[in-house]
Design an enzyme around this catalytic site. Structure first.
Site, PDB file in Angstrom:
ATOM      1  N   HIS A 152      -0.694  11.038   6.181  1.00 33.34           N
ATOM      2  CA  HIS A 152      -1.159   9.589   5.452  1.00 33.34           C
ATOM      3  C   HIS A 152      -1.165   8.657   6.682  1.00 33.34           C
ATOM      4  O   HIS A 152      -0.396   8.523   7.395  1.00 33.34           O
ATOM      5  CB  HIS A 152      -0.402   9.154   4.529  1.00 33.34           C
ATOM      6  CG  HIS A 152      -0.833   8.046   3.698  1.00 33.34           C
ATOM      7  ND1 HIS A 152      -1.861   8.044   2.729  1.00 33.34           N
ATOM      8  CD2 HIS A 152      -0.535   6.845   3.815  1.00 33.34           C
ATOM      9  CE1 HIS A 152      -2.183   7.099   2.371  1.00 33.34           C
ATOM     10  NE2 HIS A 152      -1.406   6.024   2.734  1.00 33.34           N
ATOM     11  N   ASP A 162      -1.480   6.642  -2.370  1.00 32.74           N
ATOM     12  CA  ASP A 162      -0.570   5.398  -2.254  1.00 32.74           C
ATOM     13  C   ASP A 162      -1.198   4.273  -2.544  1.00 32.74           C
ATOM     14  O   ASP A 162      -0.763   3.026  -2.538  1.00 32.74           O
ATOM     15  CB  ASP A 162      -0.562   5.328  -0.727  1.00 32.74           C
ATOM     16  CG  ASP A 162       0.611   4.460  -0.247  1.00 32.74           C
ATOM     17  OD1 ASP A 162       1.421   3.937  -0.822  1.00 32.74           O
ATOM     18  OD2 ASP A 162       0.516   3.854   0.996  1.00 32.74           O
ATOM     19  N   ASP A 171      -2.643   4.911   7.094  1.00 32.34           N
ATOM     20  CA  ASP A 171      -2.953   3.932   6.646  1.00 32.34           C
ATOM     21  C   ASP A 171      -4.157   3.215   7.717  1.00 32.34           C
ATOM     22  O   ASP A 171      -3.910   2.996   8.932  1.00 32.34           O
ATOM     23  CB  ASP A 171      -1.918   2.700   6.409  1.00 32.34           C
ATOM     24  CG  ASP A 171      -0.939   3.456   5.211  1.00 32.34           C
ATOM     25  OD1 ASP A 171      -1.650   3.751   4.252  1.00 32.34           O
ATOM     26  OD2 ASP A 171       0.122   3.099   5.431  1.00 32.34           O
ATOM     27  N   HIS A 177      -6.220   0.201   0.966  1.00 33.94           N
ATOM     28  CA  HIS A 177      -5.076  -0.114   0.300  1.00 33.94           C
ATOM     29  C   HIS A 177      -3.947  -0.647   0.837  1.00 33.94           C
ATOM     30  O   HIS A 177      -2.868  -0.997  -0.072  1.00 33.94           O
ATOM     31  CB  HIS A 177      -4.533   1.258  -0.574  1.00 33.94           C
ATOM     32  CG  HIS A 177      -3.899   2.183   0.461  1.00 33.94           C
ATOM     33  ND1 HIS A 177      -4.452   3.446   0.630  1.00 33.94           N
ATOM     34  CD2 HIS A 177      -2.597   2.138   0.914  1.00 33.94           C
ATOM     35  CE1 HIS A 177      -3.595   4.026   1.331  1.00 33.94           C
ATOM     36  NE2 HIS A 177      -2.417   3.571   1.496  1.00 33.94           N
TER      37      HIS A 177
END
Ligand SMILES: [Zn+2]
Length: 1145
Positions: free
Chosen positions: A292, A404, A294, A620
């Site tokens: 993941h 997420d 971001d 997000h």
């Protein structure tokens, strides 16, 4: 019958010993002393390396530091002058980049060892390149659980005795550079990092494997209940290994590995990845590596670009040694950055995608916020994502993937299905701080009835470390094993990137080896795909029939402050979404109406570029307002580029459609020689608007078109109207249906704004009355008042993310003061008010117009609140509220392509948890016969607590951005009373119009007889008023060149109220439609539409909708002369297109 025993051994008669009974917990605790810790000089840690060497004789270092915060790419960096450097040197400050040339000399006698490594630990993140610029792997310095500092030197280099690499180190950690180690603290902008290690090492491979053996045994001991035989066996085995360990004796390590085979099985390691081919036929837990990243969070976008290259190159490197390793990767934007900045690595990614080890998931541009993007923006996340994947890899994604995102709209199932996917993976609801979500694998059904097969992993994380405990949790924490008993283990370091570590892949092999002969733990499989995991569930559950159903949104009971944090980003998002809608619509019309001589071409590249920026900012942690300040500087810059480009595109298109007209800005000078005001309505709703026109200077020429001036004489007001399919409105005088507005004041603290429809009273600084004049109905409960209100806002930890329920106990009502009349009617009445609070000033202009919110019969007028706020509070929450004399158990909030209803009460813990919720353009509280809505043009946070409706305006968190929302803000909202319940109201139309201001234009004198090319919209709807036409754009695959041979128009429509509807889409006669069909969101042909000649004098296309259905229609137009607007309309070309039964993909 007696059993014959074969007594070959003697059970002794006498025993003077103590026996083998332990005090189990002491033995279990002992295991923590074998690796690291207090005994690391004498325990297993002391033998992990056979040799270690440093200094220029072995590792020669040269460095070049890029100036400032620049981030040059490999080629540019290599052209610089490097200078000598050494271990122990310090580099900084935060976010700077440093390039290293590393020359390695390997002692000849090291050729005997299985492996030689460079250990490079700059304390921060880094990336190793070949000397010709191919990224080989990432480095994560420091001593966290994500430490990865070793680089394996190729065998041929060891043999040769020399090796060179280039390293780029970047002065940030995996989670940026937070102050004092608190993850969400704002960044320390002056952090320096020390080169802790630049060593040449020979790892003791047996010792490392023994460490992994031992850790796996320990995890088994800690995970399984004490009454299982495997737990006891793992404990006795680990204990035996500790007993056998002789400090300093390298030779006995092999023997100890043999002890571990008691649990893992004889010769298990030699089987390598084939270990997964033994044992149970079907594993309950499917391992999938993921990383993941971001796209921005505690670091800005440009750092993410490096993180992507580091993490992905590392995973590709791991694939060489672990053939079972499969890596699932999402977010087209990150692939695009990689393609632009690291082309050789991108090529390797393409190869690994083709070979099936690198998997594409998600199908979206970024892993976006799941609450706030508009319906059309979610469509574009998939459209741009899937098209990118298809164009670069020849395939689309099959599984939507948002592990997420902070809650997920119920619009998603339909959109995911229509984007060519049917599976969905998510996870975040495991963070709920009130209720445990009841299912792990279920059919998720959206507002329109569409479903996707959803798995919410019971492991409760997308960054699993591949431990025994996590594999076990896949079963023990599964909420509905009765309907399906499999779980996806999504492992690999993440958030800041990193991905799987070798120890994770090693651990999973050991876990599998154990479960090949034991049943106390679930088996884990590797080498599969996410799609295979879902395919199996689909099959096992009889196409989902045996699975539970969750209907409606996946509301995250956490991070409720993210609907409000960072007002500028919310506003940028909403305004740019609407601007892009207008640009596409107007540009499409320009291509349909342009004269043959015009060279105008649809600006596809600029539109794509703008959309990609808007989609990126929907990431997000960006749109929710939960990133560091640097991210918002970048995001606001992107929004301003989008605004600038879109305004240029609009001018170009208006130059075709309204040749000779100029833009009119309400806050800028009026062009000289102006004669006429024009306004373009980009919605599909007929409407009336009161516009404000500056009358100083050249504005004087426009006076005849204005009905009255403001009190200070600086502005005039004009009434604009469009009807039916007209796009262009011109000023008109007051007419019979107008309801002249007036302001009554006692001169000090009592003001009443009124027309024949509604009336609002401000008394002693509070809204004391909201009154429906026609019905004679007071809408505020007796004795209560509304207005601005401040709450104390100190959440339990996640500052920018969370507002907690206790803030509701701390309301301080604010009073409007210094109220003065600035417009007296008859078209507009306005009062200006000011609230001083703390260090902040809140100026609000409250206005009422002489028109109704929409042209629907019985529509009421709305009160507009235009706020200018100079905000300097910390940990305060500003809202606007109205207590209403309206009773209902639910309130209604707009979501993507529809709405969601949520409780106004706290009956259950599920109800109580929704004390702050997301809405888009409206929130409504209605009962039978009447309701009041709030309309919003840039805010997303709402609440309805009992009968008190609230819109959330500003927060002021201090982490991770210490300055969040400090400074100036401008935003508007409206209060809209309406007759009838929500479903009978015109609230969705009014909110749509409230968000879509007219495009005002001026026609200068001398423009001749002004003849707009298109005063009427070429597409309009007849029939059910609940169907909205959202988007008009050109087809993605059109040929936009001057001699383009493909000319299509794509229209997106949706049903907005949740019931069936039927419309006729009318098409202007001059457009020669050859063919029409419905498509999915990706514009693939879905169902053929028959062209049926219509005896009536219209070109029409009949479309049926179910509640909340989103429909995409593609019209294929004739190209060349036959489609040109100069061709006279011919009645016989008018056709009706009937929709055939849809064939679902
Ligand atoms: Zn994330």
């Amino acid at each position: 019958m007696a059993h014959a025993h074969n007594h070959t051994s003697q059970y002794p008669e006498l025993n003077y010993g103590t026996g083998a009974k332990w005090i189990k917990n002491l033995t279990q605790n002992r295991l923590s002393t074998f690796v690291g810790g207090h005994f690391q000089d004498v325990n297993l840690s002391s033998v992990l390396f056979t040799h270690r060497a440093d200094g220029p004789d072995f590792v020669d270092l040269q460095v070049w530091s890029a100036p400032g915060l620049t981030k040059p790419l490999f080629k540019e960096a290599m052209q610089q002058t490097f200078k000598p450097a050494k271990k122990g040197d310090s580099f900084g400050p935060s976010w700077t980049n440093h390039w290293w040339k590393v020359n390695i000399t390997i002692p000849t006698y090291w050729q005997q060892y299985e492996r030689v490594q460079l250990e490079f630990d700059p304390g921060c993140e880094a990336m190793i390149f070949t000397t010709d610029g191919l990224p080989l792997q990432g480095i994560t310095g420091g001593y966290g659980g994500d430490r990865r500092v070793e680089h394996i030197i190729p065998a041929e280099a060891v043999k040769r005795g020399t090796y060179q690499v280039v390293i780029e180190s970047s002065c940030n950690g995996m989670f940026g550079v937070p102050w004092n180690g608190d993850t969400i603290a704002p960044p320390d902008m002056n952090r320096y990092f020390e080169l802790a290690s630049a060593d040449l090492v020979v790892p003791n491979q047996d010792a490392w494997h023994l460490m992994w053996d031992f850790n796996a045994l320990r995890e088994i001991v800690d995970t399984l209940p004490g009454n299982t035989s495997l737990q006891n066996k793992a404990l006795t085995t680990a204990n035996a290994i500790m007993n056998a360990f002789k400090s300093g004796d390298q030779e006995n390590i092999k023997q100890m590995r043999g002890i571990a085979e008691e649990v893992f099985g004889k010769g298990w390691q030699d089987k390598g990845a084939d270990i997964y081919k033994e044992g149970p036929e079907k594993a309950q837990v499917v391992g999938m590596s993921y990383c993941h990243i971001d796209t921005a969070w505690l670091w800005p976008y440009h750092v993410t670009q490096q993180k992507t290259a580091r993490s992905w190159s590392t995973q590709i490197d791991l694939m060489e040694r672990y053939p079972e390793h499969r890596f699932a990767c999402s977010q087209a934007q990150q692939f695009k950055w990689l393609e632009q900045q690291y082309p050789p690595l991108f090529k390797r990614v393409q190869e690994k995608v083709a070979s099936g080890q690198f998997h594409l998931i998600g199908g979206s541009w970024v892993e976006n916020d799941g609450n706030m993007p508009s319906g059309e923006a979610l469509v574009r996340q998939f459209l741009y994502g899937q098209r990118y994947f298809e164009s670069r890899f020849g395939k689309r994604c099959e599984t939507a993937w948002l592990p997420d995102s902070f809650g997920l709209t119920a619009a998603y199932p339909q959109l995911i299905r229509d984007a060519g996917m049917k599976y969905f993976f998510t996870q975040k609801l495991s963070w709920n701080n009130r209720n445990v979500f009841p299912h792990s694998t279920f059919n998720w059904v959206g507002i329109d009835g569409s479903q996707v097969l959803c798995h919410m992993t019971p492991v409760d994380t997308y960054t699993a470390q591949a431990t025994v405990g996590e594999v076990n949790k896949g079963v023990t924490n599964h909420k509905n094993l009765e309907s399906n008993d499999t779980a996806l283990l999504v492992f690999g370091n993440g958030d800041g990137g990193g991905g799987a570590l070798p120890k994770m892949l090693e651990n999973l092999r050991r876990i599998r080896a154990v479960t090949n002969t034991h049943r106390e733990l679930p088996a884990v499989s590797m080498g599969s795909t996410v799609e295979q995991f879902f395919d199996d569930i689909e099959k096992d559950s009889k196409e989902g029939k045996t699975l539970p159903v969750w209907r409606g949104e996946l509301y995250l009971e956490f991070h409720r402050g993210t609907y409000t944090s960072h007002g500028s980003i919310k506003k940028g998002n909403r305004k740019c979404e609407i601007l892009l809608r207008d640009v596409e619509r107007i540009s499409t019309l320009a291509t349909l109406f342009k004269p043959e001589s015009s060279s105008y071409a649809y600006p596809k590249a600029t539109i794509d570029n703008s959309w990609e920026k808007v989609l990126l900012n929907q990431f997000h942690d960006v749109l929710p307002g939960s990133a560091i300040g640097m991210v918002y500087e970048d995001a606001e810059k992107l929004y301003s580029e989008v605004r600038k480009d879109c305004h240029t595109l609009l001018e170009e298109a208006f130059g075709v459609l309204l040749s000779g007209s100029l833009p009119m800005l309400t806050d800028g000078p009026i062009p000289s020689q102006s004669t006429n005001i024009l306004a373009v309505n980009t919605t599909s709703f007929p409407r009336q608007d009161i516009i404000k026109v500056p009358v100083s200077g050249s504005g004087q020429n426009l006076l005849s078109q204005l009905v009255h001036k403001s009190v200070d004489g600086k502005y005039g007001y004009a009434l604009m109207q469009t009807q039916g399919d007209e796009m262009i409105a011109q000023p008109m005088g007051m007419f019979a249906h107008c309801m002249p507005v007036s302001v009554y004041t006692n001169g000090s603290d009592h003001f009443v704004l009124r027309n024949a429809s509604v009336q609002l009273t401000i008394s002693k600084g509070r809204i004391s009355s909201l009154y429906d004049v026609k019905l004679g109905r007071e809408l505020l409960p007796k004795g209560s008042t509304g207005g601005l209100v401040i709450f104390e806002d100190r959440p339990n930890y996640w500052d920018a993310w969370d507002v907690e329920i206790h803030h509701l106990e701390t309301a301080t009502p604010l009073e409007f003061s210094g109220v003065r009349v600035i417009a007296e009617g008859p078209l507009r009445a306005s009062v200006q008010t000011q609230v001083k609070y703390g260090k902040s000033t809140i100026d609000v202009t409250i206005s009422l117009d002489a028109i109704t919110a929409t042209l629907k019969d019985n529509s009421r007028s709305l009160f507009t609140f235009d706020a200018q706020v100079d905000w300097h509070e910390r940990h305060k929450f500003l809202k606007f509220e109205l207590p209403l004399d309206i009773n209902n158990t639910v309130a209604t909030y707009e979501s993507q392509f529809g709405f969601v209803q949520r409780p106004t009460h706290k009956n259950t813990s599920l109800d109580a948890a929704k004390f702050e919720v997301c809405g888009h353009k409206y929130a409504d509280l209605s009962e039978y016969g009447y309701g009041v809505a709030f309309l919003s043009e840039s805010k997303y946070g709402f609440a309805c607590e009992g009968n008190v409706l609230r819109i959330s305006l500003l927060r002021a968190a201090t982490a991770p951005d210490a300055e969040q929302d400090q400074g100036k803000h401008e935003f508007s909202w409206a209060v809209m009373p309406h007759v009838g319940s929500f479903l009978e109201s015109d609230v969705p139309m009014a909110a749509y119009i409230f968000n879509s201001p007219l495009h005002l234009r001026i026609v200068p004198k001398g423009a001749g007889v002004y003849q707009p090319l298109a005063s009427r919209a070429p597409f309009w709807l007849d029939g059910s008023s609940n169907v909205f036409l959202e988007t008009i754009k050109r087809g993605e695959d059109d040929d936009f060149g001057p001699n383009g041979t493909t000319k299509t128009v794509v229209l997106r429509l949706y049903e907005a109220f949740g019931g069936h509807g039927r419309v006729e889409l009318r098409i202007a006669p001059h457009l020669h439609v050859i063919n029409a069909y419905t498509t999915n969101l990706l514009e693939d042909r879905k169902s053929e539409l028959a062209l049926v000649p219509d005896a009536q004098s219209h070109t029409a296309l009949k479309l049926d909708f179910r509640g909340f259905e989103v429909k995409t229609v593609k019209l294929v137009l004739a190209t060349g002369r036959s489609a040109d607007s100069t061709r006279p309309a011919k009645r016989d070309s008018w056709v009706t297109i009937d929709e055939e039964r849809e064939t679902h993909m």
